[in-house]
Motif scaffolding. Structure first.
Motif, short mmCIF file in Angstrom:
data_model
loop_
_atom_site.label_atom_id
_atom_site.label_comp_id
_atom_site.label_asym_id
_atom_site.label_seq_id
_atom_site.Cartn_x
_atom_site.Cartn_y
_atom_site.Cartn_z
N GLY A 120 0.82 -1.21 0.00
CA GLY A 120 0.00 0.00 0.00
C GLY A 120 0.85 1.26 0.00
O GLY A 120 0.55 2.22 -0.71
N GLU A 121 1.95 1.26 0.78
CA GLU A 121 2.84 2.41 0.82
C GLU A 121 3.55 2.59 -0.53
O GLU A 121 3.74 3.72 -1.00
CB GLU A 121 3.86 2.24 1.94
CG GLU A 121 3.26 2.34 3.34
CD GLU A 121 4.30 2.10 4.42
OE1 GLU A 121 5.42 1.66 4.06
OE2 GLU A 121 4.00 2.36 5.59
N THR A 122 3.93 1.47 -1.15
CA THR A 122 4.58 1.54 -2.46
C THR A 122 3.64 2.14 -3.50
O THR A 122 4.03 3.00 -4.30
CB THR A 122 5.04 0.15 -2.91
OG1 THR A 122 5.93 -0.39 -1.92
CG2 THR A 122 5.75 0.22 -4.25
N LEU A 123 2.38 1.68 -3.49
CA LEU A 123 1.40 2.21 -4.43
C LEU A 123 1.16 3.70 -4.20
O LEU A 123 1.09 4.48 -5.16
CB LEU A 123 0.09 1.44 -4.29
CG LEU A 123 -1.07 1.90 -5.19
CD1 LEU A 123 -0.68 1.77 -6.66
CD2 LEU A 123 -2.34 1.10 -4.89
N ALA A 124 1.07 4.10 -2.92
CA ALA A 124 0.87 5.52 -2.61
C ALA A 124 2.06 6.35 -3.09
O ALA A 124 1.91 7.45 -3.62
CB ALA A 124 0.65 5.70 -1.11
N GLY A 125 3.27 5.79 -2.90
CA GLY A 125 4.47 6.49 -3.35
C GLY A 125 4.48 6.69 -4.85
O GLY A 125 4.80 7.79 -5.34
N TRP A 126 4.12 5.65 -5.60
CA TRP A 126 4.08 5.77 -7.06
C TRP A 126 3.02 6.77 -7.50
O TRP A 126 3.22 7.51 -8.47
CB TRP A 126 3.79 4.41 -7.70
CG TRP A 126 5.00 3.53 -7.81
CD1 TRP A 126 5.28 2.43 -7.07
CD2 TRP A 126 6.09 3.71 -8.71
NE1 TRP A 126 6.49 1.89 -7.45
CE2 TRP A 126 7.01 2.66 -8.46
CE3 TRP A 126 6.40 4.65 -9.68
CZ2 TRP A 126 8.19 2.53 -9.16
CZ3 TRP A 126 7.58 4.52 -10.38
CH2 TRP A 126 8.47 3.47 -10.12
N LEU A 127 1.89 6.82 -6.79
CA LEU A 127 0.85 7.79 -7.13
C LEU A 127 1.33 9.22 -6.91
O LEU A 127 1.01 10.13 -7.69
CB LEU A 127 -0.41 7.52 -6.31
CG LEU A 127 -1.18 6.25 -6.68
CD1 LEU A 127 -2.34 6.03 -5.70
CD2 LEU A 127 -1.71 6.34 -8.11
N PHE A 128 2.10 9.43 -5.84
CA PHE A 128 2.59 10.78 -5.55
C PHE A 128 3.61 11.25 -6.58
O PHE A 128 3.63 12.43 -6.96
CB PHE A 128 3.21 10.83 -4.14
CG PHE A 128 2.20 11.03 -3.06
CD1 PHE A 128 1.49 12.22 -2.96
CD2 PHE A 128 1.95 10.04 -2.12
CE1 PHE A 128 0.55 12.42 -1.95
CE2 PHE A 128 1.02 10.22 -1.12
CZ PHE A 128 0.31 11.41 -1.02
N VAL A 129 4.50 10.35 -7.03
CA VAL A 129 5.56 10.76 -7.95
C VAL A 129 5.14 10.62 -9.42
O VAL A 129 5.87 11.07 -10.31
CB VAL A 129 6.85 9.94 -7.72
CG1 VAL A 129 7.34 10.12 -6.31
CG2 VAL A 129 6.66 8.48 -8.05
N SER A 130 3.98 10.02 -9.67
CA SER A 130 3.57 9.78 -11.05
C SER A 130 3.41 11.07 -11.88
O SER A 130 3.80 11.09 -13.06
CB SER A 130 2.27 8.97 -11.10
OG SER A 130 1.24 9.63 -10.42
N PRO A 131 2.87 12.18 -11.33
CA PRO A 131 2.81 13.41 -12.16
C PRO A 131 4.18 13.86 -12.63
O PRO A 131 4.36 14.24 -13.78
CB PRO A 131 2.15 14.43 -11.23
CG PRO A 131 1.36 13.61 -10.26
CD PRO A 131 2.18 12.38 -10.04
N MET A 132 5.19 13.82 -11.71
CA MET A 132 6.53 14.22 -12.10
C MET A 132 7.12 13.25 -13.12
O MET A 132 7.74 13.67 -14.10
CB MET A 132 7.43 14.27 -10.87
CG MET A 132 8.84 14.76 -11.16
SD MET A 132 10.00 14.42 -9.81
CE MET A 132 10.09 12.63 -9.89
N LEU A 133 6.92 11.95 -12.91
CA LEU A 133 7.45 10.96 -13.84
C LEU A 133 6.84 11.11 -15.23
O LEU A 133 7.54 11.01 -16.24
CB LEU A 133 7.20 9.55 -13.30
CG LEU A 133 8.03 9.13 -12.08
CD1 LEU A 133 7.61 7.73 -11.64
CD2 LEU A 133 9.51 9.16 -12.41
#
Length: 310
Positions: free
Chosen positions: A23-36
């Motif tokens: 869950g933390e990994t998914l949340a992390g990817w969601l947070f950085v996805s706009p920048m990526l």
């Protein structure tokens, strides 16, 4: 055989931990996805497209059907292109501006940090050209460099110079004139970084040098200069890279003239791509620009082991 509650608890605990971690990994990817997504679309994709198009002869007005794959033809053509060779030569001459403004910035930083009151005023005064609009800076220097009634030539006439340079109107002085402007605008930023580096040097070293009877030059040569070498290395790398990206001051003041004397690689790339519409050829220039910057940066990284003291 029945499983005890204690054993069941031990088996369920890793499942909860793995679930929490996923869950933390998914949340992390969601947070950085706009920048990526932005990096992929605005940085990585154009880089890949530039490399691919450097092997093609393409005028984008013709559409995708007008692409003609020529392999290394564009790169072979570059080595016989007099304008490209002149731009490369101008770029390497332009590199001389970096050590000049670094030296001036270091001297000013030492003077302001050690011997000047109202330090904040001088920091702001020297930093203002760096943050000023490049268009405003260019207009001011165009007036200063005006061959007939410009203040610089008027002062030279007063000092007895009968035939002063025409500065940006003279092919022999135009590049040097642009370098003077870049030096003037870059001193403030470099000086602020050097002052930060000076303030990180332990005062105990200077006190020990005073006890040993060292003079000001000895303290600068044996303490200040070596301990500022990481700062100098940072400014040298970023300064050299920035010289290969100089475009705005050229576009406003000279447009690569007179007679191509101020045409740098980025300006020639722009002129080739957006004036002559030779996108494939311009992409090969961009690829060569990337290779030059990469080789120079790697060379600096290897050389820094001999003169940078961490």
């Amino acid at each position: 055989m029945e499983t005890s509650p204690q054993v069941m608890g031990k088996l369920e605990k890793p499942k909860k931990v793995r679930s929490l971690q996923s869950g933390e990994t998914l949340a992390g990817w969601l947070f950085v996805s706009p920048m990526l997504i932005g990096v992929c679309i605005l940085v990585l994709l154009p880089i890949v497209a530039t490399i691919v198009l450097s092997f093609a002869d393409w005028n984008f007005v013709q559409g995708w059907k007008g692409i003609d794959w020529v392999g290394f033809g564009n790169f072979k053509k570059l080595f016989h292109d007099d304008q490209f060779i002149r731009s490369v030569r101008n770029n390497f001459v332009f590199l001389l501006a970096v050590p000049i403004y670094m030296l001036i910035s270091m001297v000013l930083a030492v003077i302001i940090d050690r011997h000047v009151y109202l330090k904040s005023y001088f920091k702001v005064a020297y930093f203002m050209p760096y943050i000023s609009s490049i268009v405003a800076v260019a207009i001011v220097w165009q007036v200063l460099f005006q061959p007939s009634y410009g203040p610089i030539n008027q002062i030279l006439h007063t000092l007895g110079v009968s035939n002063p340079p025409k500065w940006i109107a003279d092919p022999h002085f135009a590049l040097a004139s642009i370098m003077m402007i870049v030096v003037w605008t870059s001193i403030g930023f470099n000086m602020i970084i050097y002052i930060a580096g000076l303030q990180s040097i332990p005062k105990d070293l200077y006190e020990a040098a005073d006890i040993d009877g060292a003079n000001g030059w000895t303290k600068f040569a044996r303490i200040t200069f070596p301990l500022l070498s990481p700062t100098s290395f940072f400014l040298l790398v970023t300064g050299i890279i920035s010289t290969f990206k100089v475009f705005d001051i050229i576009a406003v003041m000279t447009q690569g003239g007179p007679i191509g004397s101020t045409s740098l690689m980025v300006w020639y790339l722009y002129d080739t791509a957006f004036v002559n519409l030779k996108v494939g050829y311009a992409s090969s220039i961009a690829a060569m620009l990337f290779i030059f910057v990469l080789l120079i940066t790697f060379g600096q990284w290897f050389a820094q082991k001999k003169w940078v003291n961490y």
